[in-house]
Enzyme design. Structure first.
Site, PDB file in Angstrom:
ATOM      1  N   ASN A 284       1.083  -1.306   0.051  1.00  0.00           N
ATOM      2  CA  ASN A 284       0.062   0.098  -0.135  1.00  0.00           C
ATOM      3  C   ASN A 284       1.130   1.123   0.011  1.00  0.00           C
ATOM      4  O   ASN A 284       1.560   1.544   0.875  1.00  0.00           O
ATOM      5  CB  ASN A 284      -1.009   0.008   1.081  1.00  0.00           C
TER       6      ASN A 284
ATOM      7  N   HIS B  56      -9.369   0.449   4.943  1.00  0.00           N
ATOM      8  CA  HIS B  56      -8.085   0.641   5.670  1.00  0.00           C
ATOM      9  C   HIS B  56      -8.216   1.460   6.707  1.00  0.00           C
ATOM     10  O   HIS B  56      -9.021   2.415   6.894  1.00  0.00           O
ATOM     11  CB  HIS B  56      -6.992   1.156   4.589  1.00  0.00           C
TER      12      HIS B  56
ATOM     13  N   GLY C  15       2.259   1.839  10.887  1.00  0.00           N
ATOM     14  CA  GLY C  15       2.898   3.104  10.745  1.00  0.00           C
ATOM     15  C   GLY C  15       3.629   3.478  12.067  1.00  0.00           C
ATOM     16  O   GLY C  15       4.309   4.431  12.127  1.00  0.00           O
TER      17      GLY C  15
ATOM     18  N   GLU D 155      -6.725   3.891   8.040  1.00  0.00           N
ATOM     19  CA  GLU D 155      -6.848   5.296   7.885  1.00  0.00           C
ATOM     20  C   GLU D 155      -7.942   5.861   6.984  1.00  0.00           C
ATOM     21  O   GLU D 155      -8.440   7.013   7.327  1.00  0.00           O
ATOM     22  CB  GLU D 155      -5.734   5.759   6.847  1.00  0.00           C
TER      23      GLU D 155
ATOM     24  N   SER E 110       3.277  -2.405  10.369  1.00  0.00           N
ATOM     25  CA  SER E 110       4.706  -2.448  10.374  1.00  0.00           C
ATOM     26  C   SER E 110       5.562  -3.710  10.076  1.00  0.00           C
ATOM     27  O   SER E 110       6.566  -4.168  10.791  1.00  0.00           O
ATOM     28  CB  SER E 110       5.129  -2.212  11.984  1.00  0.00           C
TER      29      SER E 110
ATOM     30  N   GLU F 172      -5.407  -5.839  10.233  1.00  0.00           N
ATOM     31  CA  GLU F 172      -4.334  -4.865  10.617  1.00  0.00           C
ATOM     32  C   GLU F 172      -4.683  -4.046  11.727  1.00  0.00           C
ATOM     33  O   GLU F 172      -5.337  -3.019  11.721  1.00  0.00           O
ATOM     34  CB  GLU F 172      -4.462  -3.794   9.442  1.00  0.00           C
TER      35      GLU F 172
ATOM     36  N   LYS G 125       0.132   4.243  -0.135  1.00  0.00           N
ATOM     37  CA  LYS G 125      -0.585   5.397   0.570  1.00  0.00           C
ATOM     38  C   LYS G 125      -0.442   6.789  -0.364  1.00  0.00           C
ATOM     39  O   LYS G 125      -0.389   6.467  -1.534  1.00  0.00           O
ATOM     40  CB  LYS G 125      -0.022   5.734   1.914  1.00  0.00           C
TER      41      LYS G 125
HETATM   42  C1  PEP Z   1      -0.710  -0.351   5.823  1.00  0.00           C
HETATM   43  O1  PEP Z   1      -0.676   1.001   5.136  1.00  0.00           O
HETATM   44  O2  PEP Z   1      -1.591  -1.201   5.679  1.00  0.00           O
HETATM   45  C2  PEP Z   1       0.500  -0.693   6.937  1.00  0.00           C
HETATM   46  C3  PEP Z   1       0.457  -1.656   7.309  1.00  0.00           C
HETATM   47  O3  PEP Z   1       1.294   0.192   7.039  1.00  0.00           O
HETATM   48  P1  PEP Z   1       2.691   0.044   7.508  1.00  0.00           P
HETATM   49  O4  PEP Z   1       3.327  -1.376   7.161  1.00  0.00           O
HETATM   50  O5  PEP Z   1       3.601   1.114   7.524  1.00  0.00           O
HETATM   51  O6  PEP Z   1       2.505  -0.001   9.054  1.00  0.00           O
END
Ligand code: PEP
Length: 255
Positions: free
Chosen positions: A9, A99, A175, A101, A215, A169, A11
């Site tokens: 992703n 997601h 993040g 976000e 992460s 997630e 973003k």
């Molecule tokens: C994501 O954007 O779905 C995500 C898991 O980000 P990160 O790997 O940076 O934690």
């Protein structure tokens, strides 16, 4: 048998030139790994403005691409939005829905996300539906309740599960550099599969891929993949660097 999936992703990252450079490095890396596409599926989710050029950039490679978001209506007075048919026209095969976000920064409700999942599946695309609890919810012992409700809301209407991928997630791991332990991830994935089994039956649940996200890095991807219900990863930050994402793809392919 579930084929593992490594999804990136992007973003709100990458200009056109940067995107082309990243895809070209990924293609070269995959070409240098004979047989890799038989062991792992690879998907990228660039920003909407890059979908048409990315279609060209990945052409002839095993990389599938999708959108990070799409509106549930096909067209209309929705300033700033992009619809599922518009996404489909780019050649995208998949759309991320739910997601964290989108849920927590943009305030997308369960009702909105349910409509988005239906719109994506209705258009014949694959939907990567993200679920996960906040830190407060986890600490209050509400993880299963929250994730269960997220599954029921979007998938309760008798969807075509064949084109659904679930991404677990935990919000506190996205993040933040804080990753779920492999045991925590596996426990959540097993819960999700059991819930899908209640909703759609054992064989449909057994065939559905459940990704872990939060992460994921080259250094932890292999241990996360060890869980029997972990079928791949959804990666944010680490997918922006070709060598890191390729190392994660290797770990997913081996898992
Ligand atoms: C994501 O954007 O779905 C995500 C898991 O980000 P990160 O790997 O940076 O934690």
């Amino acid at each position: 048998m579930r084929k593992p999936l490594a999804a990136g992703n992007w973003k709100m990252h990458k200009t056109l030139a940067e995107a082309r450079a990243l895809v070209s490095a990924l293609r070269a890396g995959l070409e240098a790994r004979p047989g890799i596409s038989g062991r792992v599926d690879v998907a990228i989710f660039p920003p909407a403005t890059l979908l048409f050029p990315i279609a060209k950039a990945v052409d002839g490679s095993p990389i599938v691409f999708g959108a990070q978001n799409a509106h549930f209506e096909a067209q209309g007075a929705f300033t700033g939005e992009v619809s599922v048919p518009m996404v489909k026209e780019t050649g995208a095969a998949t759309v991320l829905v739910g997601h964290s976000e989108r849920r927590h920064v943009f305030g997308e409700s369960a009702d909105i996300l349910t409509r988005k999942v239906a719109a994506v599946l209705g258009a014949g695309l694959t939907c990567v539906y993200c679920v996960g609890e906040t830190l407060d919810e986890r600490e209050a012992g509400r993880t299963e309740r929250v994730v269960g409700d997220q599954l029921d809301a979007a998938l309760g209407g008798g969807m075509d599960l064949v084109r659904v991928v679930i991404a677990y997630e935990p919000v506190w791991a996205i993040g933040t550099g804080r990753t779920a332990t492999p045991q925590t991830a596996q426990q959540a994935h097993a819960f999700i599969r059991a819930r899908l089994s209640e909703m759609y039956g054992q064989s449909a649940a057994a065939a559905t891929r459940i990704l872990y996200g939060g992460s994921v890095k080259p250094g932890n991807a292999a241990e996360l993949m060890a869980g029997p219900d972990v079928d791949g990863v959804l990666v944010g930050g680490a997918c922006l660097v070709a060598d890191d994402f390729l190392a994660i793809i290797d770990a997913v392919a081996a898992g």
